[in-house]
Design a protein around this motif. Structure first.
Motif, PDB file in Angstrom:
ATOM      1  N   TYR A  27       0.834  -1.199   0.000  1.00 49.38           N
ATOM      2  CA  TYR A  27       0.000   0.000   0.000  1.00 49.38           C
ATOM      3  C   TYR A  27       0.873   1.256   0.000  1.00 49.38           C
ATOM      4  O   TYR A  27       0.590   2.211  -0.722  1.00 49.38           O
ATOM      5  N   LEU A  28       1.917   1.239   0.796  1.00 50.34           N
ATOM      6  CA  LEU A  28       2.838   2.374   0.833  1.00 50.34           C
ATOM      7  C   LEU A  28       3.501   2.567  -0.530  1.00 50.34           C
ATOM      8  O   LEU A  28       3.659   3.697  -0.998  1.00 50.34           O
ATOM      9  N   GLY A  29       3.877   1.478  -1.180  1.00 56.86           N
ATOM     10  CA  GLY A  29       4.475   1.561  -2.508  1.00 56.86           C
ATOM     11  C   GLY A  29       3.540   2.198  -3.520  1.00 56.86           C
ATOM     12  O   GLY A  29       3.940   3.038  -4.326  1.00 56.86           O
ATOM     13  N   ILE A  30       2.277   1.803  -3.473  1.00 51.48           N
ATOM     14  CA  ILE A  30       1.288   2.362  -4.403  1.00 51.48           C
ATOM     15  C   ILE A  30       1.106   3.858  -4.153  1.00 51.48           C
ATOM     16  O   ILE A  30       1.062   4.658  -5.092  1.00 51.48           O
ATOM     17  N   VAL A  31       1.030   4.251  -2.888  1.00 47.72           N
ATOM     18  CA  VAL A  31       0.876   5.673  -2.546  1.00 47.72           C
ATOM     19  C   VAL A  31       2.098   6.465  -3.014  1.00 47.72           C
ATOM     20  O   VAL A  31       1.957   7.563  -3.573  1.00 47.72           O
ATOM     21  N   LEU A  32       3.295   5.902  -2.824  1.00 47.28           N
ATOM     22  CA  LEU A  32       4.513   6.599  -3.257  1.00 47.28           C
ATOM     23  C   LEU A  32       4.575   6.733  -4.781  1.00 47.28           C
ATOM     24  O   LEU A  32       5.041   7.750  -5.295  1.00 47.28           O
ATOM     25  N   ALA A  35       2.050   9.522  -5.672  1.00 48.51           N
ATOM     26  CA  ALA A  35       2.569  10.830  -5.252  1.00 48.51           C
ATOM     27  C   ALA A  35       3.770  11.239  -6.112  1.00 48.51           C
ATOM     28  O   ALA A  35       3.904  12.408  -6.485  1.00 48.51           O
ATOM     29  N   GLY A  36       4.638  10.286  -6.438  1.00 46.85           N
ATOM     30  CA  GLY A  36       5.797  10.578  -7.272  1.00 46.85           C
ATOM     31  C   GLY A  36       5.401  11.029  -8.667  1.00 46.85           C
ATOM     32  O   GLY A  36       5.965  11.980  -9.213  1.00 46.85           O
ATOM     33  N   ALA A  37       4.415  10.341  -9.241  1.00 41.59           N
ATOM     34  CA  ALA A  37       3.946  10.729 -10.572  1.00 41.59           C
ATOM     35  C   ALA A  37       3.323  12.122 -10.544  1.00 41.59           C
ATOM     36  O   ALA A  37       3.556  12.941 -11.448  1.00 41.59           O
ATOM     37  N   ALA A  38       2.558  12.415  -9.484  1.00 43.31           N
ATOM     38  CA  ALA A  38       1.942  13.744  -9.364  1.00 43.31           C
ATOM     39  C   ALA A  38       3.013  14.820  -9.182  1.00 43.31           C
ATOM     40  O   ALA A  38       2.926  15.900  -9.791  1.00 43.31           O
ATOM     41  N   LEU A  39       4.017  14.549  -8.373  1.00 39.83           N
ATOM     42  CA  LEU A  39       5.100  15.523  -8.171  1.00 39.83           C
ATOM     43  C   LEU A  39       5.878  15.769  -9.462  1.00 39.83           C
ATOM     44  O   LEU A  39       6.239  16.909  -9.775  1.00 39.83           O
ATOM     45  N   MET A  40       6.143  14.701 -10.199  1.00 43.63           N
ATOM     46  CA  MET A  40       6.862  14.874 -11.469  1.00 43.63           C
ATOM     47  C   MET A  40       6.039  15.696 -12.451  1.00 43.63           C
ATOM     48  O   MET A  40       6.578  16.563 -13.145  1.00 43.63           O
ATOM     49  N   ALA A  41       4.744  15.441 -12.510  1.00 41.60           N
ATOM     50  CA  ALA A  41       3.877  16.210 -13.409  1.00 41.60           C
ATOM     51  C   ALA A  41       3.840  17.678 -12.990  1.00 41.60           C
ATOM     52  O   ALA A  41       3.899  18.578 -13.840  1.00 41.60           O
ATOM     53  N   TRP A  42       3.749  17.928 -11.674  1.00 39.05           N
ATOM     54  CA  TRP A  42       3.740  19.303 -11.189  1.00 39.05           C
ATOM     55  C   TRP A  42       5.069  19.992 -11.487  1.00 39.05           C
ATOM     56  O   TRP A  42       5.095  21.143 -11.916  1.00 39.05           O
ATOM     57  N   GLY A  43       6.171  19.299 -11.276  1.00 41.26           N
ATOM     58  CA  GLY A  43       7.484  19.871 -11.554  1.00 41.26           C
ATOM     59  C   GLY A  43       7.650  20.222 -13.024  1.00 41.26           C
ATOM     60  O   GLY A  43       8.185  21.279 -13.371  1.00 41.26           O
ATOM     61  N   TYR A  44       7.179  19.341 -13.898  1.00 42.40           N
ATOM     62  CA  TYR A  44       7.277  19.627 -15.325  1.00 42.40           C
ATOM     63  C   TYR A  44       6.369  20.790 -15.706  1.00 42.40           C
ATOM     64  O   TYR A  44       6.722  21.608 -16.556  1.00 42.40           O
ATOM     65  N   SER A  45       5.205  20.861 -15.059  1.00 42.75           N
ATOM     66  CA  SER A  45       4.292  21.976 -15.320  1.00 42.75           C
ATOM     67  C   SER A  45       4.932  23.307 -14.930  1.00 42.75           C
ATOM     68  O   SER A  45       4.818  24.294 -15.654  1.00 42.75           O
ATOM     69  N   VAL A  46       5.613  23.330 -13.793  1.00 43.99           N
ATOM     70  CA  VAL A  46       6.320  24.544 -13.361  1.00 43.99           C
ATOM     71  C   VAL A  46       7.445  24.857 -14.339  1.00 43.99           C
ATOM     72  O   VAL A  46       7.658  26.004 -14.723  1.00 43.99           O
ATOM     73  N   GLY A  73       9.838  13.755  -7.207  1.00 38.11           N
ATOM     74  CA  GLY A  73       8.880  12.811  -7.771  1.00 38.11           C
ATOM     75  C   GLY A  73       9.545  11.555  -8.290  1.00 38.11           C
ATOM     76  O   GLY A  73       9.040  10.443  -8.102  1.00 38.11           O
ATOM     77  N   ALA A  74      10.684  11.712  -8.935  1.00 39.90           N
ATOM     78  CA  ALA A  74      11.407  10.543  -9.454  1.00 39.90           C
ATOM     79  C   ALA A  74      11.891   9.652  -8.316  1.00 39.90           C
ATOM     80  O   ALA A  74      11.781   8.419  -8.386  1.00 39.90           O
ATOM     81  N   ILE A  75      12.401  10.263  -7.258  1.00 37.75           N
ATOM     82  CA  ILE A  75      12.862   9.475  -6.099  1.00 37.75           C
ATOM     83  C   ILE A  75      11.689   8.742  -5.452  1.00 37.75           C
ATOM     84  O   ILE A  75      11.780   7.552  -5.139  1.00 37.75           O
ATOM     85  N   SER A  76      10.581   9.430  -5.277  1.00 43.36           N
ATOM     86  CA  SER A  76       9.393   8.818  -4.694  1.00 43.36           C
ATOM     87  C   SER A  76       8.883   7.672  -5.571  1.00 43.36           C
ATOM     88  O   SER A  76       8.497   6.617  -5.066  1.00 43.36           O
ATOM     89  N   LEU A  77       8.899   7.868  -6.864  1.00 50.06           N
ATOM     90  CA  LEU A  77       8.455   6.832  -7.792  1.00 50.06           C
ATOM     91  C   LEU A  77       9.347   5.596  -7.706  1.00 50.06           C
ATOM     92  O   LEU A  77       8.860   4.461  -7.643  1.00 50.06           O
ATOM     93  N   ILE A  78      10.638   5.800  -7.659  1.00 48.93           N
ATOM     94  CA  ILE A  78      11.579   4.670  -7.569  1.00 48.93           C
ATOM     95  C   ILE A  78      11.412   3.909  -6.254  1.00 48.93           C
ATOM     96  O   ILE A  78      11.366   2.677  -6.243  1.00 48.93           O
ATOM     97  N   ILE A  79      11.284   4.633  -5.155  1.00 49.65           N
ATOM     98  CA  ILE A  79      11.098   3.968  -3.863  1.00 49.65           C
ATOM     99  C   ILE A  79       9.778   3.189  -3.858  1.00 49.65           C
ATOM    100  O   ILE A  79       9.704   2.072  -3.344  1.00 49.65           O
ATOM    101  N   GLY A  80       8.744   3.776  -4.452  1.00 49.02           N
ATOM    102  CA  GLY A  80       7.449   3.087  -4.528  1.00 49.02           C
ATOM    103  C   GLY A  80       7.541   1.796  -5.335  1.00 49.02           C
ATOM    104  O   GLY A  80       6.973   0.768  -4.948  1.00 49.02           O
ATOM    105  N   ILE A  81       8.255   1.833  -6.431  1.00 45.18           N
ATOM    106  CA  ILE A  81       8.420   0.619  -7.246  1.00 45.18           C
ATOM    107  C   ILE A  81       9.200  -0.436  -6.471  1.00 45.18           C
ATOM    108  O   ILE A  81       8.853  -1.617  -6.507  1.00 45.18           O
TER     109      ILE A  81
END
Length: 85
Positions: A27-32, A35-46, A73-81
């Motif tokens: 569950y923690l992996g899925i949440v990460l 969240a990582g994908a959302a952070l990466m999208a927000w960062g690219y938007s900025v 976001g990339a770090i969060s995504l990797i940890i989640g995977i």
């Protein structure tokens, strides 16, 4: 209670806790990952915003918010995977 029944009870208790911990990690992996994908999208938007493009054209600097979003976001995504494995 006999010794065999007590050992079985302890074994199943430990096994149940192990399954619960595994599910919590998943569950923690899925949440990460989300969240990582959302952070990466927000960062690219900025990074791709009009104000950021003007700032990069004038000073050549990328906004720190873009770096934080994309790298965090990339770090969060990797940890989640890794948690899903």
């Amino acid at each position: 209670m006999s010794l065999i029944k007590a050992k079985k009870k302890v074994f199943f208790s430990i096994q149940t806790r192990s399954v619960e911990l595994t599910m919590k990690k998943k569950y923690l992996g899925i949440v990460l990952i989300i969240a990582g994908a959302a952070l990466m999208a927000w960062g690219y938007s900025v990074y791709d915003s009009a104000g950021s493009q003007i700032s990069r054209a004038i000073s050549g600097d990328t906004p720190i918010e873009a770096w934080v979003g994309m790298v965090g976001g990339a770090i969060s995504l990797i940890i989640g995977i890794l948690k899903l494995k």
